[in-house]
Design a protein around this motif. Structure first.
Motif, PDB file in Angstrom:
ATOM      1  N   TYR A   8      19.019   7.635  24.239  1.00 33.22           N
ATOM      2  CA  TYR A   8      20.412   7.902  24.601  1.00 33.22           C
ATOM      3  C   TYR A   8      20.581   9.374  24.954  1.00 33.22           C
ATOM      4  CZ  TYR A   8      20.435   9.256  19.651  1.00 33.22           C
ATOM      5  OH  TYR A   8      20.132   9.828  18.440  1.00 33.22           O
ATOM      6  N   SER A   9      21.712   9.705  25.570  1.00 32.25           N
ATOM      7  CA  SER A   9      22.002  11.088  25.952  1.00 32.25           C
ATOM      8  C   SER A   9      22.126  11.969  24.721  1.00 32.25           C
ATOM      9  CB  SER A   9      23.306  11.147  26.755  1.00 32.25           C
ATOM     10  OG  SER A   9      23.748  12.478  26.911  1.00 32.25           O
ATOM     11  N   ASN A  10      21.669  13.218  24.843  1.00 34.50           N
ATOM     12  CA  ASN A  10      21.768  14.154  23.718  1.00 34.50           C
ATOM     13  C   ASN A  10      23.212  14.377  23.271  1.00 34.50           C
ATOM     14  OD1 ASN A  10      19.010  14.535  23.623  1.00 34.50           O
ATOM     15  ND2 ASN A  10      19.036  16.413  24.845  1.00 34.50           N
ATOM     16  N   GLN A  11      24.162  14.120  24.151  1.00 35.20           N
ATOM     17  CA  GLN A  11      25.558  14.305  23.786  1.00 35.20           C
ATOM     18  C   GLN A  11      25.959  13.404  22.618  1.00 35.20           C
ATOM     19  OE1 GLN A  11      28.567  14.983  26.889  1.00 35.20           O
ATOM     20  NE2 GLN A  11      26.973  14.625  28.389  1.00 35.20           N
ATOM     21  N   PHE A  12      25.276  12.276  22.494  1.00 34.78           N
ATOM     22  CA  PHE A  12      25.576  11.346  21.406  1.00 34.78           C
ATOM     23  C   PHE A  12      25.257  11.967  20.043  1.00 34.78           C
ATOM     24  CE2 PHE A  12      24.705   7.495  18.801  1.00 34.78           C
ATOM     25  CZ  PHE A  12      25.943   6.885  18.938  1.00 34.78           C
ATOM     26  N   ASN A  13      24.304  12.913  20.015  1.00 29.20           N
ATOM     27  CA  ASN A  13      23.934  13.560  18.749  1.00 29.20           C
ATOM     28  C   ASN A  13      25.011  14.512  18.244  1.00 29.20           C
ATOM     29  OD1 ASN A  13      21.439  12.345  18.305  1.00 29.20           O
ATOM     30  ND2 ASN A  13      20.352  13.829  19.567  1.00 29.20           N
ATOM     31  N   ARG A 148      17.296  11.586  13.755  1.00 25.15           N
ATOM     32  CA  ARG A 148      17.808  11.481  15.130  1.00 25.15           C
ATOM     33  C   ARG A 148      17.919  12.857  15.775  1.00 25.15           C
ATOM     34  NH1 ARG A 148      22.534   9.698  16.788  1.00 25.15           N
ATOM     35  NH2 ARG A 148      23.772  10.053  14.911  1.00 25.15           N
ATOM     36  N   ARG A 149      18.432  13.823  15.007  1.00 23.37           N
ATOM     37  CA  ARG A 149      18.589  15.176  15.572  1.00 23.37           C
ATOM     38  C   ARG A 149      17.237  15.834  15.810  1.00 23.37           C
ATOM     39  NH1 ARG A 149      23.218  12.782  13.246  1.00 23.37           N
ATOM     40  NH2 ARG A 149      24.934  13.422  14.619  1.00 23.37           N
ATOM     41  N   GLY A 157       9.635  21.091  18.309  1.00 18.33           N
ATOM     42  CA  GLY A 157       9.312  21.059  16.890  1.00 18.33           C
ATOM     43  C   GLY A 157      10.151  21.961  16.012  1.00 18.33           C
ATOM     44  N   VAL A 158      11.300  22.425  16.506  1.00 16.99           N
ATOM     45  CA  VAL A 158      12.186  23.269  15.699  1.00 16.99           C
ATOM     46  C   VAL A 158      13.642  22.889  15.992  1.00 16.99           C
ATOM     47  CG1 VAL A 158      13.028  25.597  15.215  1.00 16.99           C
ATOM     48  CG2 VAL A 158      10.581  25.207  15.584  1.00 16.99           C
ATOM     49  N   TRP A 159      14.395  22.607  14.933  1.00 21.49           N
ATOM     50  CA  TRP A 159      15.840  22.370  15.056  1.00 21.49           C
ATOM     51  C   TRP A 159      16.553  23.407  14.208  1.00 21.49           C
ATOM     52  CZ3 TRP A 159      19.191  18.641  11.819  1.00 21.49           C
ATOM     53  CH2 TRP A 159      20.521  18.663  12.277  1.00 21.49           C
ATOM     54  N   LYS A 160      17.355  24.256  14.863  1.00 19.07           N
ATOM     55  CA  LYS A 160      18.121  25.278  14.162  1.00 19.07           C
ATOM     56  C   LYS A 160      19.581  24.844  14.119  1.00 19.07           C
ATOM     57  CE  LYS A 160      15.069  29.006  15.794  1.00 19.07           C
ATOM     58  NZ  LYS A 160      14.999  30.333  16.449  1.00 19.07           N
ATOM     59  N   VAL A 161      20.164  24.859  12.925  1.00 16.94           N
ATOM     60  CA  VAL A 161      21.535  24.382  12.781  1.00 16.94           C
ATOM     61  C   VAL A 161      22.260  25.210  11.725  1.00 16.94           C
ATOM     62  CG1 VAL A 161      20.816  22.628  11.095  1.00 16.94           C
ATOM     63  CG2 VAL A 161      22.957  22.327  12.339  1.00 16.94           C
ATOM     64  N   SER A 162      23.518  25.522  11.983  1.00 19.82           N
ATOM     65  CA  SER A 162      24.316  26.268  11.014  1.00 19.82           C
ATOM     66  C   SER A 162      24.708  25.346   9.870  1.00 19.82           C
ATOM     67  CB  SER A 162      25.582  26.828  11.675  1.00 19.82           C
ATOM     68  OG  SER A 162      26.470  25.771  12.030  1.00 19.82           O
ATOM     69  N   LEU A 163      25.067  25.923   8.746  1.00 18.67           N
ATOM     70  CA  LEU A 163      25.490  25.132   7.593  1.00 18.67           C
ATOM     71  C   LEU A 163      26.725  24.310   7.946  1.00 18.67           C
ATOM     72  CD1 LEU A 163      25.303  24.354   4.613  1.00 18.67           C
ATOM     73  CD2 LEU A 163      26.611  26.418   4.056  1.00 18.67           C
ATOM     74  N   GLU A 164      27.648  24.897   8.684  1.00 17.07           N
ATOM     75  CA  GLU A 164      28.878  24.200   9.065  1.00 17.07           C
ATOM     76  C   GLU A 164      28.584  22.975   9.923  1.00 17.07           C
ATOM     77  OE1 GLU A 164      33.111  25.117  11.427  1.00 17.07           O
ATOM     78  OE2 GLU A 164      31.528  26.650  11.309  1.00 17.07           O
ATOM     79  N   PHE A 166      25.687  21.411  10.151  1.00 15.01           N
ATOM     80  CA  PHE A 166      24.871  20.488   9.363  1.00 15.01           C
ATOM     81  C   PHE A 166      25.771  19.598   8.506  1.00 15.01           C
ATOM     82  CE2 PHE A 166      22.320  19.428   5.571  1.00 15.01           C
ATOM     83  CZ  PHE A 166      21.210  18.852   6.178  1.00 15.01           C
ATOM     84  N   ARG A 167      26.763  20.197   7.870  1.00 12.04           N
ATOM     85  CA  ARG A 167      27.717  19.418   7.067  1.00 12.04           C
ATOM     86  C   ARG A 167      28.440  18.386   7.938  1.00 12.04           C
ATOM     87  NH1 ARG A 167      29.319  21.134   1.995  1.00 12.04           N
ATOM     88  NH2 ARG A 167      28.711  23.236   1.314  1.00 12.04           N
ATOM     89  N   ARG A 168      28.882  18.816   9.131  1.00 10.91           N
ATOM     90  CA  ARG A 168      29.647  17.923  10.000  1.00 10.91           C
ATOM     91  C   ARG A 168      28.787  16.790  10.551  1.00 10.91           C
ATOM     92  NH1 ARG A 168      30.266  17.403  15.383  1.00 10.91           N
ATOM     93  NH2 ARG A 168      28.960  19.234  15.802  1.00 10.91           N
ATOM     94  N   LEU A 169      27.622  17.117  11.085  1.00  8.71           N
ATOM     95  CA  LEU A 169      26.787  16.115  11.732  1.00  8.71           C
ATOM     96  C   LEU A 169      26.238  15.075  10.760  1.00  8.71           C
ATOM     97  CD1 LEU A 169      24.801  18.404  14.207  1.00  8.71           C
ATOM     98  CD2 LEU A 169      26.633  16.799  14.771  1.00  8.71           C
ATOM     99  N   LEU A 170      25.911  15.490   9.543  1.00 12.18           N
ATOM    100  CA  LEU A 170      25.359  14.553   8.571  1.00 12.18           C
ATOM    101  C   LEU A 170      26.418  14.035   7.593  1.00 12.18           C
ATOM    102  CD1 LEU A 170      22.720  15.786   9.751  1.00 12.18           C
ATOM    103  CD2 LEU A 170      21.699  15.395   7.504  1.00 12.18           C
ATOM    104  N   ASP A 171      27.682  14.396   7.847  1.00 15.27           N
ATOM    105  CA  ASP A 171      28.794  13.921   7.018  1.00 15.27           C
ATOM    106  C   ASP A 171      28.565  14.267   5.546  1.00 15.27           C
ATOM    107  OD1 ASP A 171      31.249  12.725   6.562  1.00 15.27           O
ATOM    108  OD2 ASP A 171      30.403  10.730   6.257  1.00 15.27           O
ATOM    109  N   VAL A 172      28.201  15.525   5.302  1.00 19.69           N
ATOM    110  CA  VAL A 172      27.993  16.007   3.937  1.00 19.69           C
ATOM    111  C   VAL A 172      29.359  16.331   3.328  1.00 19.69           C
ATOM    112  CG1 VAL A 172      26.935  17.806   2.508  1.00 19.69           C
ATOM    113  CG2 VAL A 172      25.743  16.950   4.547  1.00 19.69           C
TER     114      VAL A 172
END
Length: 350
Positions: A8-13, A148-149, A157-164, A166-172
């Motif tokens: 699927y398109s990366n926009q879905f992530n 998925r991300r 081989g590297v995914w950089k993500v802010s804490l904010e 990360f919380r939103r995307l994984l529903d933490v």
């Protein structure tokens, strides 16, 4: 099932799938694997086929399974999917135009929204791709969402993500403190994806000014084995941030000191308080133990070597300027004529 591919398109992530259980995610990805490249045509599944695709192990009656399927679309409708187009318009939509579940016929019939079929059709670039069987084999919903991300960055081989984010995307849950994120979110991710992808999770901290307390967690950098594209050119290498590299070198040094501490204790157990904050083993500070000193030298050389490499890479990308020189130029270009950075104060860069 082993040949089923989700693409699927990366926009879905960028969409957080809030309140989705592990089974909900398995069903959604199973559906996505089959509607891919079908345009807006209706696609029908039998319950048995959908259970097989989703890797469902437990027994469910037809009515129970129908309710489970309906819950997936209910949650999708509640999400209010959203993305921005090239004109920066914010567009909200429902992913499926039709979603009919029949307990009596034991079938599910779906069709993709015509305006947004591009998310699942004719994908030639900027897409996420993974094996459905590998996804459904994961147990934790956090591991599935992280997986998925990571697959979006499968070639680097590297995914950089802010804490904010990360919380939103994984529903933490917003109430989770860093210690709870480590225990309930990152632990299952590391346990499941560590062996599968050779995953290493690096915490990124914002260092406060001296005397202002401990550094704050601001994000994560996920490092894993990149995928090789047969016959294709390798993707540009993505380096870890300089602060992450330095922190890892410091941890490595402390680990070496802790090993040296074991040999000094009668019970053979090294303790946290055997090693100072600067990595020096307290006992070795006075007795000049050769084993400790050798470990310290080796770890220190490794840290210095990696730091030099990071600096060289930074200078190469910034016309030979150091981070401090870049920061000073940026500050001076934005400041008033009589406003200058105070001498002796360097900015903290990450």
């Amino acid at each position: 099932m082993s040949d089923e591919i989700v693409k699927y398109s990366n926009q879905f992530n960028n969409q957080a799938l809030r309140k989705f259980t592990a089974l909900d995610l398995d069903l959604l990805m199973a559906i996505a694997s089959r509607v891919r490249d079908k345009g807006t045509d209706e696609v029908a599944f039998t319950f048995e086929e959908l259970k097989r695709l989703a890797g469902l192990q437990r027994n469910m009656t037809n009515d129970e399974f129908a309710k489970q399927i309906a819950n997936v679309n209910r949650r999708l409708l509640a999400l209010n999917f959203e993305f921005q187009n090239e004109e920066h318009d914010i567009i909200q939509f429902a992913l499926f135009a039709g979603f009919v579940t029949s307990p009596t016929k034991r079938t599910l019939t779906v069709s993709v929204n015509s305006r947004f079929s591009f998310l699942l059709n004719d994908l030639t670039s900027q897409f996420t791709r993974f094996e459905l069987a590998e996804f459904t084999a994961l147990r934790s919903s956090y591991a599935k969402e992280c997986y998925r991300r990571l697959k979006q960055y499968r070639q680097t081989g590297v995914w950089k993500v802010s804490l904010e984010d990360f919380r939103r995307l994984l529903d933490v849950p917003k109430s989770y403190r860093p210690s709870e994120i480590n225990k309930y979110v990152l632990k299952p991710i590391e346990e499941e994806l560590g062996p599968l992808l050779n995953l290493k999770v690096h915490r990124k901290y914002l260092k406060k000014k001296p005397g202002r307390g401990r550094a704050s967690l601001v994000g994560f950098e996920f490092e894993f084995d990149p995928e090789k594209v047969p016959g294709g050119a390798p993707a540009p290498r993505v380096e870890l941030s300089g602060s992450v590299v330095t922190d890892e070198a410091r941890k490595s040094l402390r680990a070496g000191c802790r090993l040296a501490a074991v040999s000094h204790r009668p019970d053979g157990q090294g303790r946290e308080d055997d090693v100072r904050g600067d990595g020096m083993h307290r006992r070795c500070e006075t007795d000049g133990d050769d084993r400790h000193q050798q470990i310290k030298i080796e770890r220190g050389e490794l840290a210095a070597e990696r730091a030099r490499a990071e600096l060289d890479a930074y200078k190469a990308a910034h016309d030979g300027l150091t981070p401090f020189e870049v920061a000073r130029r940026s500050h001076d270009s934005q400041a008033m004529p009589d406003d200058r950075m105070e001498p002796g104060i360097e900015p903290t860069l990450f």
